[in-house]
Each structure stands twice: as C-alpha cells, then as structure tokens.
Motif scaffolding. Structure first.
Motif, short mmCIF file in Angstrom:
data_model
loop_
_atom_site.label_atom_id
_atom_site.label_comp_id
_atom_site.label_asym_id
_atom_site.label_seq_id
_atom_site.Cartn_x
_atom_site.Cartn_y
_atom_site.Cartn_z
N LEU A 29 -24.16 2.87 -1.99
CA LEU A 29 -23.36 3.58 -3.00
C LEU A 29 -22.49 4.67 -2.36
O LEU A 29 -21.33 4.84 -2.73
CB LEU A 29 -24.28 4.19 -4.06
CG LEU A 29 -24.89 3.21 -5.04
CD1 LEU A 29 -25.90 3.91 -5.94
CD2 LEU A 29 -23.82 2.55 -5.88
N ALA A 30 -23.05 5.39 -1.39
CA ALA A 30 -22.29 6.43 -0.70
C ALA A 30 -21.12 5.83 0.07
O ALA A 30 -19.99 6.34 0.01
CB ALA A 30 -23.19 7.23 0.22
N THR A 32 -19.64 2.98 -0.51
CA THR A 32 -18.68 2.44 -1.46
C THR A 32 -17.80 3.55 -2.03
O THR A 32 -16.57 3.39 -2.12
CB THR A 32 -19.41 1.71 -2.61
OG1 THR A 32 -20.22 0.67 -2.05
CG2 THR A 32 -18.44 1.11 -3.60
N ALA A 33 -18.41 4.67 -2.38
CA ALA A 33 -17.64 5.80 -2.91
C ALA A 33 -16.66 6.32 -1.86
O ALA A 33 -15.50 6.62 -2.16
CB ALA A 33 -18.58 6.92 -3.36
N MET A 34 -17.11 6.42 -0.61
CA MET A 34 -16.23 6.89 0.46
C MET A 34 -15.06 5.93 0.69
O MET A 34 -13.93 6.36 0.91
CB MET A 34 -17.02 7.09 1.76
CG MET A 34 -17.90 8.29 1.71
SD MET A 34 -18.94 8.62 3.17
CE MET A 34 -18.42 7.56 4.42
N ILE A 36 -13.68 3.98 -1.52
CA ILE A 36 -12.73 4.12 -2.64
C ILE A 36 -11.87 5.35 -2.44
O ILE A 36 -10.64 5.29 -2.58
CB ILE A 36 -13.50 4.16 -3.98
CG1 ILE A 36 -14.10 2.79 -4.27
CG2 ILE A 36 -12.58 4.61 -5.12
CD1 ILE A 36 -15.08 2.78 -5.43
N VAL A 37 -12.49 6.47 -2.09
CA VAL A 37 -11.73 7.70 -1.88
C VAL A 37 -10.75 7.55 -0.72
O VAL A 37 -9.58 7.95 -0.83
CB VAL A 37 -12.69 8.89 -1.64
CG1 VAL A 37 -11.94 10.12 -1.15
CG2 VAL A 37 -13.46 9.20 -2.90
#
Length: 82
Positions: A29-30, A32-34, A36-37
């Motif tokens: 999840l971390a 994936t979030a990175m 996207i950003v």
C-alpha cells in the motif's frame, strides 16, 4: 476503524505468518501510494517543462519523459526486490 487496525496488529503480533503478510500488505500500500504521487508529480513537471517547447515537439517530449520515468521506476523496483 482504529479498532480494526488494532485487532489486525494484535493478530499480526501473535502469529508470525500473518505478521509477514500484514507487513507485506502495508508495504504494498505504501509503495502504491508513492507511485501514484510520483506519477502525478511527473505529469505536472513534464507539462510545465514541455510547455516551453514548440507545439510540434510537446507531445513527443511528454511521451519520452513519461516513458523514461516509467523505465527508471521499474529498474528501481527491481533493485528493491533484490
């Protein structure tokens, strides 16, 4: 919501197998979030930089820039796996 996270944390602490699964899920999840950003950041940066080019070259420059960013991310993720 916090009760669910706490219960998941207790389960992970009591069972080493679920601990690694829980840790891998959090890491996924971390990452994936990175991604996207960083992807949004690349789009904004390339839009600003390519806006100074002649209109005929803007599309090509964006395509090359995003392609290189994607290739570099894949290479970096391969090194993280090792």
């Amino acid at each position: 919501m916090f009760d669910t996270i706490f219960v998941l944390g207790e389960a992970a602490a009591s069972n080493p197998a679920s601990s690694s699964i829980f840790g891998m899920a959090v890491a996924l999840l971390a990452l994936t979030a990175m991604e996207i950003v960083l992807g949004i950041d690349n789009i904004v940066f390339l839009s600003i930089v390519t806006s100074k080019l002649p209109p005929a070259l803007q599309r090509r420059a964006r395509l090359i820039g995003l392609s290189l960013a994607l290739i570099m991310r894949i290479i970096f993720l391969m090194f993280v796996k090792m």
